[in-house]
Design an enzyme around this catalytic site. Structure first.
Site, PDB file in Angstrom:
ATOM      1  N   CYS A 130       3.127  48.290  -4.125  1.00 27.64           N
ATOM      2  CA  CYS A 130       2.691  49.066  -5.287  1.00 27.64           C
ATOM      3  C   CYS A 130       1.168  49.131  -5.349  1.00 27.64           C
ATOM      4  CB  CYS A 130       3.257  48.465  -6.567  1.00 27.64           C
ATOM      5  SG  CYS A 130       2.880  46.717  -6.818  1.00 27.64           S
ATOM      6  N   THR A 131       0.505  48.021  -5.033  1.00 27.38           N
ATOM      7  CA  THR A 131      -0.958  47.992  -5.088  1.00 27.38           C
ATOM      8  C   THR A 131      -1.571  48.895  -4.024  1.00 27.38           C
ATOM      9  OG1 THR A 131      -0.911  45.736  -5.959  1.00 27.38           O
ATOM     10  CG2 THR A 131      -2.987  46.498  -5.024  1.00 27.38           C
ATOM     11  N   THR A 160       5.421  39.055 -12.086  1.00 25.53           N
ATOM     12  CA  THR A 160       6.518  39.413 -11.188  1.00 25.53           C
ATOM     13  C   THR A 160       7.619  38.361 -11.267  1.00 25.53           C
ATOM     14  OG1 THR A 160       5.542  38.270  -9.290  1.00 25.53           O
ATOM     15  CG2 THR A 160       4.954  40.592  -9.602  1.00 25.53           C
ATOM     16  N   ARG A 212      -2.820  37.382 -11.342  1.00 27.90           N
ATOM     17  CA  ARG A 212      -1.579  37.578 -12.084  1.00 27.90           C
ATOM     18  C   ARG A 212      -1.846  37.272 -13.559  1.00 27.90           C
ATOM     19  NH1 ARG A 212       2.934  37.455  -8.704  1.00 27.90           N
ATOM     20  NH2 ARG A 212       2.311  38.319  -6.683  1.00 27.90           N
TER      21      ARG A 212
END
Length: 290
Positions: A130-131, A160, A212
């Site tokens: 995704c990044t 996540t 995160r």
């Protein structure tokens, strides 16, 4: 399910039964309650009247994709990420496998960046992370227009499933074992280096890390770049706007609204450039937010 060009024929999940699937699809802590219908009929998951066959196999080689006419399989378990492992889906009748994660050996493609290099002979490919899908289109626009000498990326990443609600053991990543709530957790990411695989001109020019954070959805890429050609921040914004309105429409979006992360929940774009959040030190050095 919302795209008329795609027909979902089957799913495989060895860990939950049909009744639990209905519950999980109907109720979502991020996206809210599903507004359509979800039910079980004739042993299938039926969403808005569309029947979906459910397999419950741990070994992808045992999933009979061919029996339901499935041509393309999205391998999104995060486990079978090599060509050899993902190819097991082909044994059940699938024709192509798309890994929804970086792969050590599968050809990697990012929409809007290097799909022109795709060859129909490939049976297993990676759609990257995704990044990488957020970073690569932006990096392509900037590199094509101004040239990137070098860059550093940070992704401030939503929680996540692998993270822990309370402190617990994590031998490979000690920080990753810390409680997700109440912590900003530095982590590694290969997303920036992966850009070099889909944009060879940037190979070795980008690297990055992740943080995160305790949010349920939406992540952001913070890209700091040194440019070959001088450019004002307005010129950078214009280049991204032209790409978003032109060749990368639907892949990159552009906003100059004063938005925050929850405003992007449900977006289908790979990367949304936040024009008002970026800054510039001089005409060769800028921080871009997307």
């Amino acid at each position: 399910l919302l795209d008329p060009r795609v027909k979902v024929l089957a799913v495989s999940d060895p860990f939950i039964d049909l009744q639990y699937m209905v519950y999980m699809f109907k109720y979502d802590s991020v996206h809210g309650r599903f507004k359509g219908t979800v039910e079980i009929k004739d042993g299938k998951l039926v969403i808005d009247g569309h029947p979906i066959t459910v397999f419950q196999e741990r070994d992808p080689a045992n999933i009979q994709w061919g029996s339901v006419g499935a041509d393309y399989v999205v391998e999104s378990s995060g486990v079978f990420t090599t060509v050899d492992k993902a190819s097991a889906h082909l044994k059940g009748g699938a024709k192509k496998v798309i890994i929804s994660a970086p792969s050590a050996d599968a050809p990697m493609f990012v929409v809007g960046v290097n799909l022109d290099a795709y060859d129909s002979k490939y049976t297993v490919i990676s759609n990257a992370s995704c990044t990488t899908n957020c970073l690569a289109p932006l990096a392509k626009v900037i590199n094509d227009k101004f040239g990137i000498v070098e860059g550093l990326m940070s992704t401030i990443h939503a929680t996540t499933a692998t993270q822990k609600t309370v402190d617990g053991p994590s031998n490979k990543d000690w920080r990753g074992g810390r409680a997700v709530n109440g912590n900003i957790i530095p982590s590694s990411t290969g997303a920036a280096k992966a850009v070099g695989k889909v944009i060879p001109a940037l190979n070795g020019k980008l690297t990055g890390l992740a943080f995160r954070v305790p949010t349920n959805d939406v992540s952001v890429v913070d890209l700091v770049v040194r440019l070959e050609k001088e450019a004002t921040y307005d010129e950078i914004k214009l280049a991204v706007k032209e790409a978003a309105d032109g060749p990368l429409k639907g892949i990159i979006e552009y906003t100059d609204d004063l938005v925050v992360s929850t405003d992007f929940i449900g977006s289908t774009a790979s990367s949304i450039f936040d024009a008002g959040a970026g800054i510039q030190l001089n005409k060769n050095f800028a921080k871009l937010i997307s």
